[in-house]
Design an enzyme around this catalytic site. Structure first.
Site, PDB file in Angstrom:
ATOM      1  N   ILE A  14      20.289  88.763 -38.340  1.00  0.00           N
ATOM      2  CA  ILE A  14      20.614  89.453 -39.593  1.00  0.00           C
ATOM      3  C   ILE A  14      19.594  89.091 -40.672  1.00  0.00           C
ATOM      4  CG2 ILE A  14      22.325  89.612 -41.447  1.00  0.00           C
ATOM      5  CD1 ILE A  14      24.525  89.239 -39.349  1.00  0.00           C
ATOM      6  N   ALA A  83      21.695  81.644 -43.622  1.00  0.00           N
ATOM      7  CA  ALA A  83      21.633  80.683 -42.513  1.00  0.00           C
ATOM      8  C   ALA A  83      23.036  80.256 -42.085  1.00  0.00           C
ATOM      9  CB  ALA A  83      20.830  79.453 -42.936  1.00  0.00           C
ATOM     10  N   GLY A  84      23.267  80.272 -40.791  1.00  0.00           N
ATOM     11  CA  GLY A  84      24.576  79.853 -40.300  1.00  0.00           C
ATOM     12  C   GLY A  84      24.515  79.491 -38.831  1.00  0.00           C
ATOM     13  N   GLN A 141      39.608  82.688 -36.708  1.00  0.00           N
ATOM     14  CA  GLN A 141      39.237  83.032 -35.327  1.00  0.00           C
ATOM     15  C   GLN A 141      39.529  81.854 -34.405  1.00  0.00           C
ATOM     16  OE1 GLN A 141      38.193  85.638 -33.492  1.00  0.00           O
ATOM     17  NE2 GLN A 141      38.078  84.256 -31.739  1.00  0.00           N
ATOM     18  N   GLN A 144      37.367  78.577 -33.866  1.00  0.00           N
ATOM     19  CA  GLN A 144      36.434  78.486 -35.002  1.00  0.00           C
ATOM     20  C   GLN A 144      37.097  77.880 -36.248  1.00  0.00           C
ATOM     21  OE1 GLN A 144      34.502  82.418 -35.535  1.00  0.00           O
ATOM     22  NE2 GLN A 144      32.674  81.407 -34.775  1.00  0.00           N
ATOM     23  N   TYR A 147      34.110  76.987 -38.435  1.00  0.00           N
ATOM     24  CA  TYR A 147      33.360  78.151 -38.942  1.00  0.00           C
ATOM     25  C   TYR A 147      34.221  78.966 -39.918  1.00  0.00           C
ATOM     26  CZ  TYR A 147      30.309  82.331 -38.417  1.00  0.00           C
ATOM     27  OH  TYR A 147      29.473  83.404 -38.627  1.00  0.00           O
ATOM     28  N   TYR A 179      31.382  91.624 -36.110  1.00  0.00           N
ATOM     29  CA  TYR A 179      30.564  91.191 -34.968  1.00  0.00           C
ATOM     30  C   TYR A 179      29.306  92.058 -34.889  1.00  0.00           C
ATOM     31  CZ  TYR A 179      34.047  87.869 -33.437  1.00  0.00           C
ATOM     32  OH  TYR A 179      34.882  86.785 -33.375  1.00  0.00           O
TER      33      TYR A 179
HETATM   34  N1  CAA Z   1      43.448  83.942 -28.737  1.00  0.00           N
HETATM   35  C1  CAA Z   1      44.316  83.218 -27.997  1.00  0.00           C
HETATM   36  N2  CAA Z   1      43.934  82.486 -26.931  1.00  0.00           N
HETATM   37  C2  CAA Z   1      42.651  82.469 -26.616  1.00  0.00           C
HETATM   38  C3  CAA Z   1      41.693  83.195 -27.357  1.00  0.00           C
HETATM   39  C4  CAA Z   1      42.147  83.953 -28.443  1.00  0.00           C
HETATM   40  N3  CAA Z   1      41.300  84.676 -29.201  1.00  0.00           N
HETATM   41  N4  CAA Z   1      40.489  82.971 -26.813  1.00  0.00           N
HETATM   42  C5  CAA Z   1      40.679  82.141 -25.763  1.00  0.00           C
HETATM   43  N5  CAA Z   1      41.988  81.861 -25.654  1.00  0.00           N
HETATM   44  C6  CAA Z   1      42.624  81.019 -24.672  1.00  0.00           C
HETATM   45  C7  CAA Z   1      42.287  81.436 -23.245  1.00  0.00           C
HETATM   46  O1  CAA Z   1      43.137  82.455 -22.831  1.00  0.00           O
HETATM   47  C8  CAA Z   1      42.501  80.157 -22.486  1.00  0.00           C
HETATM   48  O2  CAA Z   1      43.881  79.968 -22.294  1.00  0.00           O
HETATM   49  P1  CAA Z   1      44.440  79.196 -20.984  1.00  0.00           P
HETATM   50  O3  CAA Z   1      43.845  77.824 -21.065  1.00  0.00           O
HETATM   51  O4  CAA Z   1      45.917  79.238 -21.175  1.00  0.00           O
HETATM   52  O5  CAA Z   1      43.947  79.990 -19.826  1.00  0.00           O
HETATM   53  C9  CAA Z   1      42.012  79.150 -23.505  1.00  0.00           C
HETATM   54  O6  CAA Z   1      42.099  79.725 -24.799  1.00  0.00           O
HETATM   55  C10 CAA Z   1      40.534  78.846 -23.298  1.00  0.00           C
HETATM   56  O7  CAA Z   1      40.545  77.537 -23.108  1.00  0.00           O
HETATM   57  P2  CAA Z   1      39.249  76.881 -22.525  1.00  0.00           P
HETATM   58  O8  CAA Z   1      39.545  75.440 -22.367  1.00  0.00           O
HETATM   59  O9  CAA Z   1      38.737  77.660 -21.361  1.00  0.00           O
HETATM   60  O10 CAA Z   1      38.266  77.105 -23.750  1.00  0.00           O
HETATM   61  P3  CAA Z   1      36.792  76.662 -23.872  1.00  0.00           P
HETATM   62  O11 CAA Z   1      36.741  75.255 -24.321  1.00  0.00           O
HETATM   63  O12 CAA Z   1      36.031  77.028 -22.642  1.00  0.00           O
HETATM   64  O13 CAA Z   1      36.334  77.593 -25.082  1.00  0.00           O
HETATM   65  C11 CAA Z   1      35.887  79.614 -26.186  1.00  0.00           C
HETATM   66  C12 CAA Z   1      36.130  78.940 -24.860  1.00  0.00           C
HETATM   67  C13 CAA Z   1      34.921  78.806 -27.036  1.00  0.00           C
HETATM   68  C14 CAA Z   1      37.171  79.764 -26.939  1.00  0.00           C
HETATM   69  C15 CAA Z   1      35.274  80.983 -25.819  1.00  0.00           C
HETATM   70  O14 CAA Z   1      36.289  81.765 -25.291  1.00  0.00           O
HETATM   71  C16 CAA Z   1      34.686  81.726 -26.990  1.00  0.00           C
HETATM   72  O15 CAA Z   1      33.517  81.523 -27.292  1.00  0.00           O
HETATM   73  N6  CAA Z   1      35.444  82.596 -27.627  1.00  0.00           N
HETATM   74  C17 CAA Z   1      34.946  83.430 -28.699  1.00  0.00           C
HETATM   75  C18 CAA Z   1      35.092  82.782 -30.021  1.00  0.00           C
HETATM   76  C19 CAA Z   1      34.472  83.686 -31.033  1.00  0.00           C
HETATM   77  O16 CAA Z   1      34.865  84.820 -31.226  1.00  0.00           O
HETATM   78  N7  CAA Z   1      33.463  83.186 -31.742  1.00  0.00           N
HETATM   79  C20 CAA Z   1      32.754  84.001 -32.657  1.00  0.00           C
HETATM   80  C21 CAA Z   1      31.299  83.806 -32.427  1.00  0.00           C
HETATM   81  S1  CAA Z   1      30.302  85.023 -33.279  1.00  0.00           S
HETATM   82  C22 CAA Z   1      30.393  84.597 -34.871  1.00  0.00           C
HETATM   83  O17 CAA Z   1      30.952  83.623 -35.272  1.00  0.00           O
HETATM   84  C23 CAA Z   1      29.694  85.529 -35.825  1.00  0.00           C
HETATM   85  C24 CAA Z   1      30.651  86.083 -36.777  1.00  0.00           C
HETATM   86  O18 CAA Z   1      30.645  85.686 -37.946  1.00  0.00           O
HETATM   87  C25 CAA Z   1      31.564  87.171 -36.378  1.00  0.00           C
END
Ligand code: CAA
Length: 240
Positions: A14, A83-84, A141, A144, A147, A179
């Site tokens: 961005i 920056a982020g 989120q 996060q 964040y 996103y």
């Molecule tokens: N809501 C509810 N439950 C969720 C979920 C959600 N949104 N996302 C994951 N889960 C649950 C899974 O179903 C899983 O449940 P079970 O253990 O019961 O199966 C559990 O959480 C995942 O546990 P893990 O131990 O496997 O998690 P992990 O340590 O491997 O972490 C994660 C995985 C980091 C959460 C990964 O799924 C991820 O990156 N998710 C996306 C997070 C996200 O949207 N980040 C935004 C990045 S972009 C950004 O930040 C830019 C911006 O400004 C928009």
């Protein structure tokens, strides 16, 4: 003389699109970056925009870096706090270091960059502080807590400072992208990303240029009556 804009995290994603849009709008632009020298060199070669390396998490480095930018390009009239970083983890796995890293870059970094340019803007009677917050600072989120807290903090910072800048010709605004197709979002596991896209009414990720156009508008004289605002650009994913 053209106004000078400084964009943090300006060499990729961005930030790069913001630099290009501001240059096209006629500003003198400087980019800051923290780590990726190769990307910064490619950016400067492609755009002709100078890139300066320091971490926004370090106040003294910001003071010194802004000093270098101002020596080369004149006083900073427009600061874009872009920056982020992310250090995503479910809270039960999040370490104090992951918490600190994100707060220090995404929230304290905004203080560290704005504070050194603020008095100059007050004295000159003009300024634009534009901070890139996030949809996840508005809605929260999963994985996060760090964040979302920092990005929500950026919105509070914006609303408070807007009141201080108003009588001095300084507007202070936040943009909340949803996103966007950048490295940061591409780092989210593909399956999770596909699930996220399903929740975006327009049916796609945003483009960096769509955020850059918001910045160019808020930087312009035409936006002088807009301050303390949060401009949401998220494809309808979260309605505020
Ligand atoms: N809501 C509810 N439950 C969720 C979920 C959600 N949104 N996302 C994951 N889960 C649950 C899974 O179903 C899983 O449940 P079970 O253990 O019961 O199966 C559990 O959480 C995942 O546990 P893990 O131990 O496997 O998690 P992990 O340590 O491997 O972490 C994660 C995985 C980091 C959460 C990964 O799924 C991820 O990156 N998710 C996306 C997070 C996200 O949207 N980040 C935004 C990045 S972009 C950004 O930040 C830019 C911006 O400004 C928009």
């Amino acid at each position: 003389m053209a106004r000078t804009a400084l964009v943090t995290g300006g060499t990729r994603g961005i930030g790069k699109a913001i630099c290009i849009a501001l240059k096209e709008a006629g500003y003198t632009v400087a980019a800051n970056y923290a780590g990726n020298d190769t990307a910064a060199e490619a950016f400067s070669k492609e755009t002709g925009i100078a890139a300066y390396k320091w971490s926004v998490a370090d106040y003294e480095a910001c003071v010194a870096g802004i000093g270098r930018v101002e020596l080369a390009h004149g006083p900073v009239d427009i600061l874009v706090n872009n920056a982020g970083i992310t250090r995503d983890a479910p809270f039960h796995k999040m370490t104090p270091q992951q918490w600190r890293d994100v707060i220090e870059t995404n929230l304290s970094g905004v203080f560290n960059m704005t504070h050194p340019v603020w008095n100059g803007m007050r004295e000159r009677g003009f300024g634009r502080i534009i901070t890139i917050s996030s949809i996840n600072g508005q809605k929260g989120q999963f994985a996060q807590a760090n964040y979302s807290a920092a990005k929500a903090g950026d919105i509070g910072f914006t609303k408070a400072l807007a009141q201080e800048g108003a009588r001095k010709g300084i507007t202070v605004n936040a943009i909340c992208p949803g996103y966007i197709a950048t490295d940061m979002v591409m780092a989210v596991p593909e399956k999770v990303r596909e699930q996220i896209i399903e929740t975006i009414p327009v049916g796609r990720l945003g483009e960096p240029e769509e955020i850059a156009r918001c910045v160019a508008f808020l930087a312009s004289d035409q936006a002088g009556f807009i301050t303390g605002a949060t401009l949401t650009a998220n494809g309808g994913q979260y309605l505020v």
